[in-house]
Design an enzyme around this catalytic site. Sequence first.
Site, PDB file in Angstrom:
ATOM      1  N   ALA A 199       0.911  -1.179  -0.045  1.00 24.36           N
ATOM      2  CA  ALA A 199       0.041   0.060   0.012  1.00 24.36           C
ATOM      3  C   ALA A 199       1.050   1.281  -0.020  1.00 24.36           C
ATOM      4  CB  ALA A 199      -1.007  -0.090   1.246  1.00 24.36           C
ATOM      5  N   ASP A 228      -0.359  -8.546  -3.447  1.00 21.92           N
ATOM      6  CA  ASP A 228      -0.633  -7.309  -2.378  1.00 21.92           C
ATOM      7  C   ASP A 228      -0.383  -6.037  -3.339  1.00 21.92           C
ATOM      8  OD1 ASP A 228      -0.444  -9.139  -0.550  1.00 21.92           O
ATOM      9  OD2 ASP A 228       1.225  -8.244   0.578  1.00 21.92           O
TER      10      ASP A 228
HETATM   11  C1  MEV Z   1       1.750 -11.775   1.672  1.00 16.67           C
HETATM   12  O1  MEV Z   1       0.662 -10.811   2.071  1.00 16.67           O
HETATM   13  C2  MEV Z   1       1.188 -12.921   0.975  1.00 16.67           C
HETATM   14  C3  MEV Z   1       2.345 -13.881   0.437  1.00 16.67           C
HETATM   15  O2  MEV Z   1       1.699 -14.823  -0.290  1.00 16.67           O
HETATM   16  C4  MEV Z   1       3.508 -13.229  -0.280  1.00 16.67           C
HETATM   17  C5  MEV Z   1       2.825 -13.139  -1.714  1.00 16.67           C
HETATM   18  O3  MEV Z   1       2.097 -13.522  -2.262  1.00 16.67           O
HETATM   19  O4  MEV Z   1       3.808 -12.358  -2.418  1.00 16.67           O
HETATM   20  C6  MEV Z   1       2.903 -14.490   1.813  1.00 16.67           C
END
Ligand code: MEV
Length: 312
Positions: free
Chosen positions: A101, A142
Amino acid sequence: MGKGSGYGKVILFGEHFVVYGMPGIVSAIDSTDAEVTKAVKGINIKDERKTAKGYSEKKRLQQIESIERMLKAMEVDPKIGLDIWIGGSLPGFSGLGASAASSVAIAKAIAQELSLQIPDERINQIAYEAEKAYAGNPSGIDNTAATYGGLMWFKKSMASGPDTVEKLHMRKPVEIVIGSTGKVANTKAMVEGVAERKKKNPQKYDPLFKQAESLAVAGRRALEASDLKKLGDLMNENHRLLQEIGISSKELDMLVDLARKQGAFGAKLTGGGGGGCMIALTPGKDLQGKVLSAIKSLGFEVLGTKIGVNPY
Ligand code: MEV
């Protein structure tokens, strides 16, 4: 001054598994804001987000690396001087996509300050490059949620093509509770840990990855039908898989159990694990309030919000 913002997120299904091309479901939540002004020299960051204790210090080096990566991806002179302010309603708790974010917010603010016209699709790619500083080998879930917001189905492309990103709809937004363990987690180390264990023990891990895929598919069906009981059961099942791949923690399991005992339809850790946050599905203000108070009464930070709200 240039301004920008990016959404935080909760992952309902598929964290870690998405890194290997399994599908995931993510919902945007509150956002991070950034303001950027050209400065005489250096990258000067004023981070005024509410954070878990030690978050800013522990993430400082990764934050600097992420901005260096960002400037490179934006083809901006790495020696440029910038004053960067970061704030907004999204707390800096591990697991809520706060790094992505902030990357989206900062990239947009830099673009505005330098009068660069950068479409969202490119902002998303720039934030992906920046995210490598925090997650090593990120899936892209993300930064995609941070750029576009909303509720989405995400599947990383394991070849050279684009990732699959589809907008999902619920009949109406649903209340959730986010509980923070207060522990700052290192996503990069968690992702690397899964990779090592998966490599060492494919007999155990491969079937778990298949189950994660089926769970996400079933989760999507439950979500789109607004079958919240089913959705909660599937989230519980997802938490079990995450325990099996070794990314939960004592505190996360405790908060998940507590939420379920208070009547949450389902609960699971969210994001990278190893600390960070859990989420509980708590339809209706009453249930949300009950779960929220129970977690808070043990001294943990909580956030009550909704999934399925922000536009995309
Ligand atoms: C992090 O929010 C999510 C993970 O799967 C890492 C990613 O997907 O880049 C742990």
